[in-house]
Scaffold this motif. Structure first.
Motif, PDB file in Angstrom:
ATOM      1  N   SER A   1       6.099   5.752  -0.141  1.00 21.86           N
ATOM      2  CA  SER A   1       6.695   4.922   0.242  1.00 21.86           C
ATOM      3  C   SER A   1       5.679   3.624  -0.038  1.00 21.86           C
ATOM      4  N   GLY A   2       6.025   2.344  -0.222  1.00 20.72           N
ATOM      5  CA  GLY A   2       5.283   1.422  -0.368  1.00 20.72           C
ATOM      6  C   GLY A   2       4.765   1.111  -1.886  1.00 20.72           C
ATOM      7  N   GLY A   3       4.454  -0.100  -2.335  1.00 22.00           N
ATOM      8  CA  GLY A   3       3.962  -0.389  -3.632  1.00 22.00           C
ATOM      9  C   GLY A   3       5.417  -0.069  -4.567  1.00 22.00           C
TER      10      GLY A   3
ATOM     11  N   GLN B   1       0.787  -1.070   0.198  1.00 25.69           N
ATOM     12  CA  GLN B   1       0.057   0.109  -0.172  1.00 25.69           C
ATOM     13  C   GLN B   1       0.792   1.276  -0.018  1.00 25.69           C
ATOM     14  N   VAL B   2       0.553   2.075  -0.870  1.00 18.89           N
ATOM     15  CA  VAL B   2       1.294   3.661  -0.920  1.00 18.89           C
ATOM     16  C   VAL B   2       1.136   4.110   0.143  1.00 18.89           C
ATOM     17  N   GLN B   3       2.014   4.950   0.824  1.00 19.61           N
ATOM     18  CA  GLN B   3       2.074   5.995   1.798  1.00 19.61           C
ATOM     19  C   GLN B   3       2.835   7.183   1.362  1.00 19.61           C
ATOM     20  N   LEU B   4       2.214   8.252   1.544  1.00 16.76           N
ATOM     21  CA  LEU B   4       2.492   9.519   1.251  1.00 16.76           C
ATOM     22  C   LEU B   4       2.757  10.423   2.423  1.00 16.76           C
ATOM     23  N   VAL B   5       4.006  11.021   2.462  1.00 15.42           N
ATOM     24  CA  VAL B   5       3.828  12.182   3.426  1.00 15.42           C
ATOM     25  C   VAL B   5       4.555  13.567   3.286  1.00 15.42           C
ATOM     26  N   GLU B   6       4.032  14.538   2.946  1.00 14.77           N
ATOM     27  CA  GLU B   6       4.029  15.740   2.680  1.00 14.77           C
ATOM     28  C   GLU B   6       5.006  16.773   3.750  1.00 14.77           C
ATOM     29  N   SER B   7       5.782  17.549   3.236  1.00 16.81           N
ATOM     30  CA  SER B   7       6.498  18.495   4.263  1.00 16.81           C
ATOM     31  C   SER B   7       6.718  19.737   3.380  1.00 16.81           C
ATOM     32  N   GLY B   8       7.341  20.801   4.182  1.00 14.97           N
ATOM     33  CA  GLY B   8       7.945  21.905   3.580  1.00 14.97           C
ATOM     34  C   GLY B   8       6.968  23.114   3.684  1.00 14.97           C
ATOM     35  N   GLY B   9       5.564  22.836   4.251  1.00 17.75           N
ATOM     36  CA  GLY B   9       4.807  23.865   4.284  1.00 17.75           C
ATOM     37  C   GLY B   9       5.265  24.890   5.571  1.00 17.75           C
ATOM     38  N   GLY B  10       4.628  25.970   5.608  1.00 20.97           N
ATOM     39  CA  GLY B  10       4.720  27.136   6.524  1.00 20.97           C
ATOM     40  C   GLY B  10       3.972  28.312   6.200  1.00 20.97           C
ATOM     41  N   VAL B  11       4.703  29.289   6.871  1.00 24.57           N
ATOM     42  CA  VAL B  11       4.130  30.791   6.678  1.00 24.57           C
ATOM     43  C   VAL B  11       4.962  31.316   5.774  1.00 24.57           C
ATOM     44  N   VAL B  12       4.705  31.971   4.724  1.00 22.36           N
ATOM     45  CA  VAL B  12       5.387  32.845   3.829  1.00 22.36           C
ATOM     46  C   VAL B  12       4.742  34.307   3.468  1.00 22.36           C
TER      47      VAL B  12
END
Length: 122
Positions: A25-27, A1-12
Motif C-alpha cells: 500500500s502507499g505510493g 510511503q510504501v507499506q508492506l504487510v506479509e502473511s501466510g507463514g506458519g509451520v509445515v
C-alpha cells in the motif's frame, strides 16, 4: 510511503508447501520491482526471489529454483511466494521488499515489511 504487510507463514512438515503473500500500500506499488528475502536464525538476510513490475521478468536464488515461484497481482497490490518441497533449511523469517530496479542483492531492497515466520519441521 510504501507499506508492506506479509502473511501466510506458519509451520509445515518437510516436503510440504506454503504460500506467502505481501500486501503493498502507499505510493504507486504497481510500478515497483519487488522481492522476497529471508533471514534464518544466526544468519544474514539473503535474497530469495524478485519480480519486475508486470511479472514478465523474475530472478531466483539458486537454492530455490524449481521449488519457489514468485508472482504478483497488480489489481490486488499483492506479491506472492509459492513454496514447494520445503526443507528444514528453508526455516526463516521471510520478508517482502521494494527495489528501484529488478534486484538480487539484499542492499538493493528498501521499504521492508515486518516479516512472517516460516518453520519447516523434519
Amino acid at each position: 510511503q510504501v507499506q508492506l504487510v506479509e502473511s501466510g507463514g506458519g509451520v509445515v512438515q518437510a516436503g510440504g508447501s506454503m504460500r506467502l503473500s505481501c500486501l503493498v500500500s502507499g505510493g504507486t506499488p504497481t510500478i515497483y520491482p519487488m522481492g522476497w528475502l529471508r533471514q534464518a536464525p544466526g544468519k544474514e538476510r539473503e535474497f530469495v526471489a524478485a519480480i519486475n513490475w508486470n511479472g514478465g521478468n523474475r530472478h531466483y536464488a539458486d537454492f530455490v529454483k524449481g521449488r519457489f515461484t514468485i508472482s504478483r497481482d497488480n489489481t490486488q497490490n499483492t506479491i506472492d511466494l509459492q513454496m514447494n518441497s520445503l526443507s528444514p533449511e528453508d526455516t526463516a523469517v521471510y520478508y517482502c521488499a521494494v527495489s528501484s530496479v529488478l534486484a538480487t542483492q539484499v542492499a538493493d531492497f528498501r521499504s521492508w515489511g515486518q516479516g512472517t515466520q516460516v518453520t519447516v519441521s523434519s
